[in-house]
Design a protein around this motif. Sequence first.
Motif, PDB file in Angstrom:
ATOM      1  N   LEU A  54      -0.198   3.534   0.733  1.00  0.00           N
ATOM      2  CA  LEU A  54       0.508   4.507   1.560  1.00  0.00           C
ATOM      3  C   LEU A  54      -0.062   5.910   1.366  1.00  0.00           C
ATOM      4  CD1 LEU A  54       4.205   3.307   1.186  1.00  0.00           C
ATOM      5  CD2 LEU A  54       2.871   3.393   3.290  1.00  0.00           C
ATOM      6  N   THR A  55      -0.374   6.257   0.137  1.00  0.00           N
ATOM      7  CA  THR A  55      -0.955   7.569  -0.149  1.00  0.00           C
ATOM      8  C   THR A  55      -2.314   7.714   0.523  1.00  0.00           C
ATOM      9  OG1 THR A  55       0.215   7.669  -2.260  1.00  0.00           O
ATOM     10  CG2 THR A  55      -1.696   9.118  -1.996  1.00  0.00           C
ATOM     11  N   ALA A  56      -3.143   6.693   0.431  1.00  0.00           N
ATOM     12  CA  ALA A  56      -4.478   6.745   1.035  1.00  0.00           C
ATOM     13  C   ALA A  56      -4.373   6.864   2.554  1.00  0.00           C
ATOM     14  CB  ALA A  56      -5.279   5.514   0.655  1.00  0.00           C
ATOM     15  N   ILE A  57      -3.437   6.135   3.156  1.00  0.00           N
ATOM     16  CA  ILE A  57      -3.253   6.206   4.605  1.00  0.00           C
ATOM     17  C   ILE A  57      -2.820   7.610   5.011  1.00  0.00           C
ATOM     18  CG2 ILE A  57      -1.776   5.419   6.506  1.00  0.00           C
ATOM     19  CD1 ILE A  57      -1.877   2.625   5.186  1.00  0.00           C
ATOM     20  N   THR A  58      -1.878   8.172   4.280  1.00  0.00           N
ATOM     21  CA  THR A  58      -1.401   9.520   4.585  1.00  0.00           C
ATOM     22  C   THR A  58      -2.528  10.539   4.453  1.00  0.00           C
ATOM     23  OG1 THR A  58       0.806   8.934   3.797  1.00  0.00           O
ATOM     24  CG2 THR A  58       0.297  11.276   3.974  1.00  0.00           C
ATOM     25  N   GLU A  59      -3.334  10.424   3.404  1.00  0.00           N
ATOM     26  CA  GLU A  59      -4.457  11.346   3.216  1.00  0.00           C
ATOM     27  C   GLU A  59      -5.440  11.255   4.366  1.00  0.00           C
ATOM     28  OE1 GLU A  59      -6.086  10.276  -0.547  1.00  0.00           O
ATOM     29  OE2 GLU A  59      -4.609  11.442  -1.671  1.00  0.00           O
ATOM     30  N   ARG A  60      -5.766  10.043   4.776  1.00  0.00           N
ATOM     31  CA  ARG A  60      -6.722   9.862   5.874  1.00  0.00           C
ATOM     32  C   ARG A  60      -6.172  10.433   7.177  1.00  0.00           C
ATOM     33  NH1 ARG A  60      -9.886   5.037   4.405  1.00  0.00           N
ATOM     34  NH2 ARG A  60     -10.552   5.574   2.303  1.00  0.00           N
ATOM     35  N   GLU A  61      -4.876  10.211   7.423  1.00  0.00           N
ATOM     36  CA  GLU A  61      -4.278  10.739   8.643  1.00  0.00           C
ATOM     37  C   GLU A  61      -4.268  12.255   8.630  1.00  0.00           C
ATOM     38  OE1 GLU A  61      -0.497   8.777   8.695  1.00  0.00           O
ATOM     39  OE2 GLU A  61      -1.295   7.017   9.726  1.00  0.00           O
ATOM     40  N   GLN A  62      -3.984  12.856   7.470  1.00  0.00           N
ATOM     41  CA  GLN A  62      -3.992  14.308   7.359  1.00  0.00           C
ATOM     42  C   GLN A  62      -5.399  14.866   7.577  1.00  0.00           C
ATOM     43  OE1 GLN A  62      -1.385  16.409   7.031  1.00  0.00           O
ATOM     44  NE2 GLN A  62      -0.074  14.620   7.227  1.00  0.00           N
ATOM     45  N   GLU A  63      -6.396  14.192   7.034  1.00  0.00           N
ATOM     46  CA  GLU A  63      -7.785  14.631   7.213  1.00  0.00           C
ATOM     47  C   GLU A  63      -8.173  14.591   8.688  1.00  0.00           C
ATOM     48  OE1 GLU A  63     -10.162  12.080   4.820  1.00  0.00           O
ATOM     49  OE2 GLU A  63      -9.518  12.999   2.931  1.00  0.00           O
ATOM     50  N   SER A  64      -7.757  13.530   9.368  1.00  0.00           N
ATOM     51  CA  SER A  64      -8.118  13.420  10.785  1.00  0.00           C
ATOM     52  C   SER A  64      -7.397  14.481  11.607  1.00  0.00           C
ATOM     53  CB  SER A  64      -7.811  12.020  11.316  1.00  0.00           C
ATOM     54  OG  SER A  64      -6.418  11.798  11.345  1.00  0.00           O
TER      55      SER A  64
END
Length: 70
Positions: A54-64
């Motif tokens: 979940l943390t990795a998904i959130t980080e990737r979404e924030q980066e995008s």
Amino acid sequence: MKQSEIKNLSLEDLRDKLAESQKQLTDMRMAHAITPLENPLQLRAARKVVARLLTAITEREQESLVENGK
């Protein structure tokens, strides 16, 4: 699943792994409620994997979002 393995996955792969891990955690909880697991620490490990994903998904979404905003 280790953090180094998670870094190498794409966003879609992360979502697939998350769904799989959440199902596994739910199944383990059900099994533990009926008959205690031999190693109940597996529940903790599974929860941590879900949290990492979940943390990795959130980080990737924030980066995008940041990249699209520039």
